[in-house]
Design a protein around this motif. Sequence first.
Motif, PDB file in Angstrom:
ATOM      1  N   VAL A 177       0.270  -1.479   0.435  1.00 40.82           N
ATOM      2  CA  VAL A 177       0.512   0.140  -0.076  1.00 40.82           C
ATOM      3  C   VAL A 177       0.770   1.519  -0.341  1.00 40.82           C
ATOM      4  O   VAL A 177       0.641   2.418  -0.521  1.00 40.82           O
ATOM      5  CB  VAL A 177      -0.724   0.230   0.668  1.00 40.82           C
ATOM      6  CG1 VAL A 177      -1.767   1.665   1.530  1.00 40.82           C
ATOM      7  CG2 VAL A 177      -1.566  -1.174   0.917  1.00 40.82           C
TER       8      VAL A 177
ATOM      9  N   ILE B 138       1.026   4.475  -2.895  1.00 36.93           N
ATOM     10  CA  ILE B 138       0.327   5.169  -2.272  1.00 36.93           C
ATOM     11  C   ILE B 138       1.651   6.193  -2.695  1.00 36.93           C
ATOM     12  O   ILE B 138       1.693   7.333  -3.510  1.00 36.93           O
ATOM     13  CB  ILE B 138       0.518   6.042  -0.926  1.00 36.93           C
ATOM     14  CG1 ILE B 138      -0.646   5.163  -0.245  1.00 36.93           C
ATOM     15  CG2 ILE B 138       0.378   6.966  -0.111  1.00 36.93           C
ATOM     16  CD1 ILE B 138      -0.732   5.121   1.070  1.00 36.93           C
TER      17      ILE B 138
ATOM     18  N   SER C 107       1.772   6.341  -6.753  1.00 39.73           N
ATOM     19  CA  SER C 107       0.332   7.599  -7.356  1.00 39.73           C
ATOM     20  C   SER C 107       0.462   9.236  -7.101  1.00 39.73           C
ATOM     21  O   SER C 107       0.687   9.740  -7.421  1.00 39.73           O
ATOM     22  CB  SER C 107      -1.217   7.425  -7.036  1.00 39.73           C
ATOM     23  OG  SER C 107      -1.139   6.217  -5.904  1.00 39.73           O
ATOM     24  N   LEU C 108       1.512   9.134  -5.805  1.00 39.68           N
ATOM     25  CA  LEU C 108       1.705  10.433  -5.294  1.00 39.68           C
ATOM     26  C   LEU C 108       3.332  11.331  -6.526  1.00 39.68           C
ATOM     27  O   LEU C 108       2.632  12.198  -6.779  1.00 39.68           O
ATOM     28  CB  LEU C 108       2.990  10.515  -4.252  1.00 39.68           C
ATOM     29  CG  LEU C 108       3.041  11.656  -3.665  1.00 39.68           C
ATOM     30  CD1 LEU C 108       1.626  11.824  -2.540  1.00 39.68           C
ATOM     31  CD2 LEU C 108       4.230  11.393  -1.518  1.00 39.68           C
TER      32      LEU C 108
ATOM     33  N   VAL D 121       0.589  11.774  -9.102  1.00 41.09           N
ATOM     34  CA  VAL D 121      -0.335  13.086  -8.507  1.00 41.09           C
ATOM     35  C   VAL D 121       0.524  14.106  -9.483  1.00 41.09           C
ATOM     36  O   VAL D 121       0.252  15.640  -9.720  1.00 41.09           O
ATOM     37  CB  VAL D 121      -1.025  12.991  -7.677  1.00 41.09           C
ATOM     38  CG1 VAL D 121      -1.564  14.314  -7.200  1.00 41.09           C
ATOM     39  CG2 VAL D 121      -1.796  11.777  -7.810  1.00 41.09           C
ATOM     40  N   LEU D 122       1.841  14.242  -7.875  1.00 41.23           N
ATOM     41  CA  LEU D 122       2.640  15.371  -8.740  1.00 41.23           C
ATOM     42  C   LEU D 122       3.862  16.063  -9.503  1.00 41.23           C
ATOM     43  O   LEU D 122       4.001  17.069  -9.731  1.00 41.23           O
ATOM     44  CB  LEU D 122       3.177  15.325  -7.288  1.00 41.23           C
ATOM     45  CG  LEU D 122       2.583  15.672  -5.928  1.00 41.23           C
ATOM     46  CD1 LEU D 122       3.730  15.594  -4.888  1.00 41.23           C
ATOM     47  CD2 LEU D 122       1.999  16.723  -5.524  1.00 41.23           C
TER      48      LEU D 122
END
Lengths: 182, 98, 600
Positions: free
Chosen positions: C587, C591, C594-595, C598-599
């Motif tokens: 997990v 995360i 994906s961070l 996203v960033l």
Amino acid sequence: MMDTIGFGVVAGVSVVSALYVVRSANLIHAVLWLALTLLASAVLYAMLEAPFLAGVQVLTYVGGVVTLMIFGVMLTQRHDGTVAAASNVRNWAGVAAAIALCTLLFVAVGRSDLTTGTPPPATTTTEIGRSLLDEHLVAFEALSLLLLAAIVGAVVLARRKDHEAGDATVPTSPPSARRGAE
Amino acid sequence: MTLANCILLASLLFSIGVYGLLTRRQAVAMLLCVELMLNAANIVFVSFAHFRGGPGQIFAIFALAITVAEVAVGLALVLLLYRKHGDTAIDLASETKG
Amino acid sequence: MSDPALLATIALVAPAAAALLLALVPPLRHRGAPAAFVCIAGTLVSFGAAIGLLVGRAPGAEEVRVVVPWLQAGGRTIAEVGVLVDGISSVMLAVVTLVALCVQVFSVGYMHDETRRGYGRYFAYHALFLFSMNLLVVAPNLLQFFAGWELVGLASYLLIGFYFAKPSAARAAVKAFWMTKLADMGFLVALLVLFVTTGSFEWTAVPTTAVATAVTLLLFLGVMGKSAQFPLHVWLPDAMEGPTPVSALLHAATMVAAGVFLVVRAHPLFELAPTTGDVMLWVGAVTAAFAACLALVQTDIKKVLAYSTCSQLGYMVAALGAGSAFAGFFHLGTHAFFKALLFLAAGSVIHAVHSNDLADMGGLRRKIPLTAATFGIGALSLAGVPGLAGFFSKDLVLTQVEGRAGWIPWALLMASAFLTAFYMGRVFIKAFLGAPSAKAEHAHEPGLAMTGPLVLLAVPSVIAGLFGGTLAHFVGAEYHTHFGLTPILASAMALGGLAMAGLVFGRGREVALMRTLRSLDSGSVVDRSWEFLYRRVMLGVSGVLGWFDRYVIDGLMNLTGYATLESGSAVRTLQTGRVRDYALAVVVGAILLSLFGVLR
């Protein structure tokens, strides 16, 4: 308007029952709460003009998987007849991870362009059927193979082996004592 | 009911599933949480199919079938765990400890 | 059927087929007698092909060379396999297969008491041996020659160690292998040097004089090992641990002859390097004299013959060193016959009295007259009595060496000729004349399988010398005899040696000379110096290298391993074995990924 209310109800039921799934102390209850979540999803599918999928969801998930899960719980209950306590451990890590993930996903959703124009015509069941046996045929067949393998694998794993038959299948001492010994 | 709302709902359900996966003590309960997460993914598929078109429903059907396979094997593993330890607490299975 | 290449291939394939058949069909091997049949059939076919080759070949005809590519790299053929048929190889093929045939037939009788499995194994080795030898004889280049050479080494190892349950035999086999392998290092390096400088493995490669000298010296190192030249000869006497027919095959016509044959074959190369010739001249002469001295003091009939082989090989090498390939080849041929005869006759004697010791023999003349007669013929031929095969070839060798290097090698060889006659006389007198010993009382003549080959080999042992001119004509060499000092002196030496043996041993008198020689027992001196070289020098150097390897090289290795282990233990705690922790890791990883997404 009705749409929004309906969605709100479905979303609320889903989230609440999902929370019960992960928090319920009784495993049987957790399974039943999962069934509710899945049913809510089925309703959502219907609202999203996917009636076939909604039906499948009810039949396989609610009818099959959940039943299987109940079997699983029943088969593995403690020998004193009680169902194992389903308490949660190490909450902080789970909470932190879940919140971080949720935040992240929300940020991602917020940043994405999710505006929609006029929805395209809904996919009919006929189309799904044709598509499965046409352009997705290979995947379809591969999937059937996967299911076969899973069934065989499950049977092999769960089968009582002869050399175990005498001792490990039914522990002679109470599980609590066994655990204490470990 | 917009696409964004649906995705947000799915995200929420997914995160709840993750929380359960990380905290549940019983192996069967962990399987339930995995189901939650997979269901969330399916919601995303169907939402996109509805609002934007595309083969999302097909994907969802495949995901469903795979879920069934996963449950079958998962439960078999749980049974094994139970046979070995007389309990299904997942922490009992620590043979891979380094 | 007159195609030379085809005949040569048949000669090569027949024993190979026999060996393969015996190797792959265990029942055949385990039954014993069928194995002998298969092996001898293969040899017979090979012999027939060799004879066909010899008969169908006009003297001085062109060589026939048929090859197929073997190693290909970099867009060209590095080496080829095939057959090269010329005068030398066809004669050699005939000699080898004839001797092998005699030995194998003889073995049928000699090895009769062996277990059936042992019997089968024995003949399987023989087939392999003959194939290896033929491979070497018809080799069109040095690389195939080397392959055959090593195979011969392997087969001889197996044959010498045939009685492997006997510790001395096992040791002898290992020793033979070890010594020849040591020498083969020279061969191998020579091959590499030749290839690097000329880019080919051909017999006809023409390097510069310096390279030729290096290559031939290295080749000669291999020859010294294989042909048992001083001081690498120590394996040969020990190799007598094998069955006697094996000794006959190995030490008369094939294995030890391979070295001499190599020099004959590579003669164009050796002609470019006069220095090597001088070395060979000296080594050969010293070996001849030295081994003859040792042969004098042996009490084991086979060891006498072994040292005698050594001595005769010295003659051949000296002749080659003097630049006469033909003299060496001629002596190789005649020696093959009479030495095989002597060994087989000795085998017959051993078969009769069940002992190798000369002291257990005596008076066998009456018990086994045929063996005595054939042994006598072989001995006279070896001694160089005028008219017999050994006389002509030895005479030719001596003539060639005349006047070289200040007459010293010549003198040494002349002395050896005397000694040869002397020790052969001694053996004959001790074994066949005089009063029979206890063991000799019950001796009886062996069966036809054993006497047949003796008679067959006795014929060329007598007459082969007369064909020197024919042979020279056949292989395209020059041969002329002249009745000068050397032949007369050599005859005198032979007769004198025999007469002296008769004087000394005929009356059963052991003279002081013998005792002196025996007390010296120089054979063990060489053995002991090898042992010293091995124990002290080699093991010492090995010790130092071993220390370096153990503490420096291995130390680095161990350090690496230690560091890996330690870091592993450090990381190991991450593996808690709990599914929950792994799930958390997944997990967290998701995360983080994906961070990143996203960033971005």
